[in-house]
Each structure stands twice: as structure tokens, then as C-alpha cells.
Design a protein around this motif. Structure first.
Motif, PDB file in Angstrom:
ATOM      1  N   ALA A  34     -26.003 -20.144 -51.647  1.00 57.47           N
ATOM      2  CA  ALA A  34     -27.168 -20.506 -50.844  1.00 57.47           C
ATOM      3  C   ALA A  34     -27.199 -19.768 -49.510  1.00 57.47           C
ATOM      4  N   HIS A  35     -26.037 -19.501 -48.940  1.00 59.12           N
ATOM      5  CA  HIS A  35     -25.998 -18.791 -47.654  1.00 59.12           C
ATOM      6  C   HIS A  35     -26.520 -17.361 -47.807  1.00 59.12           C
ATOM      7  N   LEU A  36     -26.103 -16.693 -48.863  1.00 59.98           N
ATOM      8  CA  LEU A  36     -26.575 -15.335 -49.102  1.00 59.98           C
ATOM      9  C   LEU A  36     -28.070 -15.337 -49.402  1.00 59.98           C
ATOM     10  N   LYS A  37     -28.509 -16.295 -50.185  1.00 57.47           N
ATOM     11  CA  LYS A  37     -29.938 -16.404 -50.507  1.00 57.47           C
ATOM     12  C   LYS A  37     -30.759 -16.586 -49.229  1.00 57.47           C
ATOM     13  N   ASN A  38     -30.285 -17.435 -48.334  1.00 59.24           N
ATOM     14  CA  ASN A  38     -30.978 -17.658 -47.064  1.00 59.24           C
ATOM     15  C   ASN A  38     -31.045 -16.368 -46.241  1.00 59.24           C
ATOM     16  N   SER A  39     -29.944 -15.645 -46.174  1.00 56.43           N
ATOM     17  CA  SER A  39     -29.921 -14.385 -45.421  1.00 56.43           C
ATOM     18  C   SER A  39     -30.902 -13.374 -46.006  1.00 56.43           C
ATOM     19  N   LEU A  40     -30.971 -13.309 -47.321  1.00 63.43           N
ATOM     20  CA  LEU A  40     -31.882 -12.366 -47.971  1.00 63.43           C
ATOM     21  C   LEU A  40     -33.343 -12.742 -47.747  1.00 63.43           C
ATOM     22  N   ILE A  41     -33.651 -14.032 -47.785  1.00 60.62           N
ATOM     23  CA  ILE A  41     -35.027 -14.479 -47.543  1.00 60.62           C
ATOM     24  C   ILE A  41     -35.449 -14.143 -46.114  1.00 60.62           C
ATOM     25  N   VAL A  42     -34.575 -14.435 -45.145  1.00 60.10           N
ATOM     26  CA  VAL A  42     -34.886 -14.112 -43.744  1.00 60.10           C
ATOM     27  C   VAL A  42     -35.043 -12.605 -43.585  1.00 60.10           C
ATOM     28  N   MET A  43     -34.164 -11.830 -44.234  1.00 67.79           N
ATOM     29  CA  MET A  43     -34.249 -10.377 -44.161  1.00 67.79           C
ATOM     30  C   MET A  43     -35.606  -9.884 -44.655  1.00 67.79           C
ATOM     31  N   LEU A  44     -36.048 -10.413 -45.789  1.00 65.57           N
ATOM     32  CA  LEU A  44     -37.326  -9.966 -46.354  1.00 65.57           C
ATOM     33  C   LEU A  44     -38.519 -10.360 -45.486  1.00 65.57           C
ATOM     34  N   VAL A  45     -38.531 -11.595 -45.012  1.00 62.66           N
ATOM     35  CA  VAL A  45     -39.669 -12.073 -44.216  1.00 62.66           C
ATOM     36  C   VAL A  45     -39.693 -11.396 -42.849  1.00 62.66           C
ATOM     37  N   VAL A  46     -38.597 -11.498 -42.110  1.00 61.96           N
ATOM     38  CA  VAL A  46     -38.556 -10.946 -40.752  1.00 61.96           C
ATOM     39  C   VAL A  46     -38.625  -9.420 -40.796  1.00 61.96           C
ATOM     40  N   GLY A  47     -37.901  -8.808 -41.726  1.00 63.18           N
ATOM     41  CA  GLY A  47     -37.934  -7.350 -41.845  1.00 63.18           C
ATOM     42  C   GLY A  47     -39.324  -6.828 -42.150  1.00 63.18           C
ATOM     43  N   THR A  48     -40.043  -7.512 -43.032  1.00 64.26           N
ATOM     44  CA  THR A  48     -41.411  -7.091 -43.372  1.00 64.26           C
ATOM     45  C   THR A  48     -42.338  -7.212 -42.170  1.00 64.26           C
ATOM     46  N   VAL A  49     -42.266  -8.340 -41.472  1.00 65.22           N
ATOM     47  CA  VAL A  49     -43.121  -8.530 -40.287  1.00 65.22           C
ATOM     48  C   VAL A  49     -42.808  -7.473 -39.232  1.00 65.22           C
ATOM     49  N   LEU A  50     -41.525  -7.243 -38.971  1.00 67.51           N
ATOM     50  CA  LEU A  50     -41.161  -6.250 -37.960  1.00 67.51           C
ATOM     51  C   LEU A  50     -41.565  -4.840 -38.374  1.00 67.51           C
ATOM     52  N   ASN A  51     -41.433  -4.523 -39.656  1.00 70.08           N
ATOM     53  CA  ASN A  51     -41.862  -3.203 -40.112  1.00 70.08           C
ATOM     54  C   ASN A  51     -43.369  -3.031 -39.991  1.00 70.08           C
ATOM     55  N   LEU A  52     -44.118  -4.086 -40.290  1.00 71.48           N
ATOM     56  CA  LEU A  52     -45.580  -4.003 -40.124  1.00 71.48           C
ATOM     57  C   LEU A  52     -45.953  -3.805 -38.663  1.00 71.48           C
TER      58      LEU A  52
END
Length: 86
Positions: free
Chosen positions: A16-34
Motif C-alpha cells: 500500500a505504501h508503494l501504491k500511494n507513492s505511485l498515485i501521488v507521483m502520477l497526480v502531482v507529476g502530471t499537474v506539475l508537468n502541465l
């Protein structure tokens, strides 16, 4: 590294910890890249692949480090409590 640090790292990088890190990476990374490279989507400029990679990597590292740090602290406190109870 101490044993509780190693076990905490393994826990932070699994389940679950890795899953949480990956979800945050995808959401925050996408917003920051946009925000940072949104103009590249309209062909005004080229997408910088290194910036793209780093913009996804940083949120993952921050969340993973925070998780590892919290798990280490909890393990350290549990170890101290266990030593005090004996």
C-alpha cells in the motif's frame, strides 16, 4: 543502516505504501508537468524529457522518504517501548 531502517525501507517500497507513492507521483507529476511544460503541448516548444522525468520522480521520492521516515520513527519508538517493558 540499522535493522529497523532496512525493514522500514522494504515496507515503504512495497504494498500500500508503494501504491500511494505511485498515485501521488502520477497526480502531482502530471499537474506539475502541465504547469511547467503546458506550452509544449501546443507545439510552441519541445517537451524536455529530463524535466518530464524529474517532475514525476520528485513527488515519488518525497512521499517515499516521508513514508520511510515515519515507519523508522514508529519502529524506533516500538523498540524503545519494548526495551522499557522488559
Amino acid at each position: 543502516m540499522k535493522d529497523y531502517q532496512v525493514s522500514s525501507f522494504k515496507a515503504a517500497m512495497s504494498g500500500a505504501h508503494l501504491k500511494n507513492s505511485l498515485i501521488v507521483m502520477l497526480v502531482v507529476g502530471t499537474v506539475l508537468n502541465l504547469i511547467n511544460q503546458g506550452d509544449a503541448l501546443t507545439d510552441i516548444s519541445r517537451i524536455d524529457i529530463s524535466k518530464l522525468f524529474l517532475t514525476y520522480l520528485m513527488p515519488f521520492l518525497v512521499v517515499s522518504f516521508g513514508t520511510w521516515s515515519a515507519l523508522c520513527q514508529a519502529a524506533k519508538e516500538a523498540k524503545i517501548e519494548q526495551m522499557n517493558s522488559h
